[in-house]
Design an enzyme around this catalytic site. Structure first.
Site, mmCIF file in Angstrom:
data_model
loop_
_atom_site.group_PDB
_atom_site.id
_atom_site.type_symbol
_atom_site.label_atom_id
_atom_site.label_comp_id
_atom_site.label_asym_id
_atom_site.label_seq_id
_atom_site.Cartn_x
_atom_site.Cartn_y
_atom_site.Cartn_z
ATOM 1 N N GLN A 19 0.836 -1.197 0.000
ATOM 2 C CA GLN A 19 0.000 0.000 0.000
ATOM 3 C C GLN A 19 0.872 1.249 0.000
ATOM 4 O OE1 GLN A 19 -2.962 -1.870 3.188
ATOM 5 N NE2 GLN A 19 -3.650 0.143 2.537
ATOM 6 N N SER A 99 5.152 -5.959 2.669
ATOM 7 C CA SER A 99 3.864 -6.050 3.357
ATOM 8 C C SER A 99 2.836 -6.749 2.470
ATOM 9 C CB SER A 99 3.404 -4.643 3.770
ATOM 10 O OG SER A 99 2.258 -4.708 4.574
ATOM 11 N N LEU A 100 1.800 -6.053 2.023
ATOM 12 C CA LEU A 100 0.809 -6.643 1.133
ATOM 13 C C LEU A 100 1.455 -7.320 -0.071
ATOM 14 C CD1 LEU A 100 -2.079 -6.863 -0.232
ATOM 15 C CD2 LEU A 100 -1.453 -4.683 -1.308
ATOM 16 N N ARG A 124 -8.246 -9.135 4.685
ATOM 17 C CA ARG A 124 -7.127 -8.628 5.495
ATOM 18 C C ARG A 124 -7.291 -7.135 5.748
ATOM 19 N NH1 ARG A 124 -1.827 -6.521 4.064
ATOM 20 N NH2 ARG A 124 -0.161 -7.177 5.505
ATOM 21 N N HIS A 208 1.449 -3.348 11.150
ATOM 22 C CA HIS A 208 2.656 -4.045 11.598
ATOM 23 C C HIS A 208 3.083 -3.724 13.033
ATOM 24 C CE1 HIS A 208 3.064 -5.594 7.577
ATOM 25 N NE2 HIS A 208 3.023 -4.374 7.093
ATOM 26 N N GLN A 257 3.274 -11.556 10.141
ATOM 27 C CA GLN A 257 3.648 -10.349 9.397
ATOM 28 C C GLN A 257 2.743 -9.177 9.735
ATOM 29 O OE1 GLN A 257 1.866 -9.042 6.100
ATOM 30 N NE2 GLN A 257 3.561 -9.227 4.653
#
Length: 318
Positions: A19, A99-100, A124, A208, A257
């Site tokens: 993102q 991340s994503l 998510r 996170h 994560q």
């Protein structure tokens, strides 16, 4: 796709953004590519709404909702990867995603079916948004302090709330996340400690950090129902900077994560340690290519965002 003649290049790594790289109008240069539009059509069918229309027309506020941003970014990365595979037999020796982007990497490595991944990252995003009430969480980028300094600043600024380093993006660039008030205190303290800049980021979800633990538990339950396979190309995970071939190991890494830091500097260094000297960012934006050059100046980093940059990257590999 050239699967029958595909071959791996030991010096090549692919990375996929998360993102922050989304924008209304992204991928518009690719609207005449049948494979790109077909990929977005698949995603739209999985989601139940027209994802291509959303990324082209917005509104930006709707695209910026994390449950929409995540499937949009994943689909864009997968679409560009499919186009790469159609045009070239060259495959990377390793993949990673920020991340994503880790989910995008797993789809491209044949570990996770695309339609399932689209629905999974939308869920998510929804779980992340629900974990912290809107306005209560925040993130900020701290530039010009080392990792230990940022950690110390956060420890002092927490004052009973949550604020911690969560994205170790490059030397001197660390993102912090937590309760908004604590993040704001830490940002001010970072400036006083000598940071070049401390920028509040335009996000509502403090990704996170430990505030995401409830979302991680729920995500773990969802992941338990999702079919995963051994990746055809190793995928380096954010959580532990390791590759996993066992589906349960992948599930655990994805669950952890969500509430643990993204160790991106270590991830890039690990790819270099495995022999990579060329890194290709596949997806909208050029953030990861820029970070890679700051992590290792000898690393050739290229962003593939459309047909022209894809063809240019392929020429560079000849």
């Amino acid at each position: 796709m050239n699967e029958t003649t595909a071959f791996s290049r030991s010096n090549l790594a692919f990375v996929f953004p998360g993102q922050g790289s989304q924008s209304v109008g992204m991928m518009s240069a690719m609207q005449d590519e049948t494979l790109i539009r077909d990929t977005f059509r698949e995603a739209s069918d999985a989601l139940g709404f027209d994802l291509w229309a959303l990324i082209q027309d917005g509104p930006e506020s709707e695209l910026g909702q994390t449950h929409n941003t995540q499937p949009a970014m994943l689909t864009a990365g997968v679409a560009l990867w499919r186009l790469w595979c159609q045009r070239s037999p060259i495959r990377p020796a390793i993949m990673a995603g920020h991340s994503l982007g880790e989910y995008t990497a797993l789809v491209c490595a044949d570990a996770l079916k695309f339609d399932a991944a689209v629905r999974l990252v939308a869920e998510r995003g929804r779980l992340m948004q629900e974990a912290v009430a809107e306005g209560e969480g925040a993130m900020a980028a701290i530039l010009g302090l080392d990792d230990e300094q940022v950690g110390s600043v956060c420890s002092v600024a927490a004052a009973g709330q949550v604020v911690a380093p969560v994205n170790f993006n490059s030397p001197g660039q660390v993102v912090i996340a937590g309760h908004r008030a604590a993040v704001e205190r830490a940002a001010e303290a970072a400036k006083e400690a000598g940071a070049k800049r401390a920028l509040m980021l335009p996000v509502s979800v403090p990704s996170h950090c430990s505030l995401m633990e409830p979302a991680a538990i729920a995500l773990g339950n969802t992941l338990a129902q999702v079919t995963l396979k051994t990746p055809s190309i190793p995928v380096l995970h954010n959580y532990d900077v390791q590759t996993h071939s066992d589906p349960n190991g992948i599930r655990e890494a994805l669950t952890r994560q969500l509430h643990r830091p993204v160790r991106w500097v270590e991830s890039v260094q690990a790819m270099v340690g495995r022999g990579a000297d060329t890194l290709i960012e596949c997806g909208p934006g050029k953030v990861l290519a820029g970070l890679a050059k700051r992590i290792d100046r000898k690393l050739k980093a290229v962003a593939v965002v459309d047909s022209a940059t894809l063809d240019s990257a392929l020429e560079g590999l000849q």
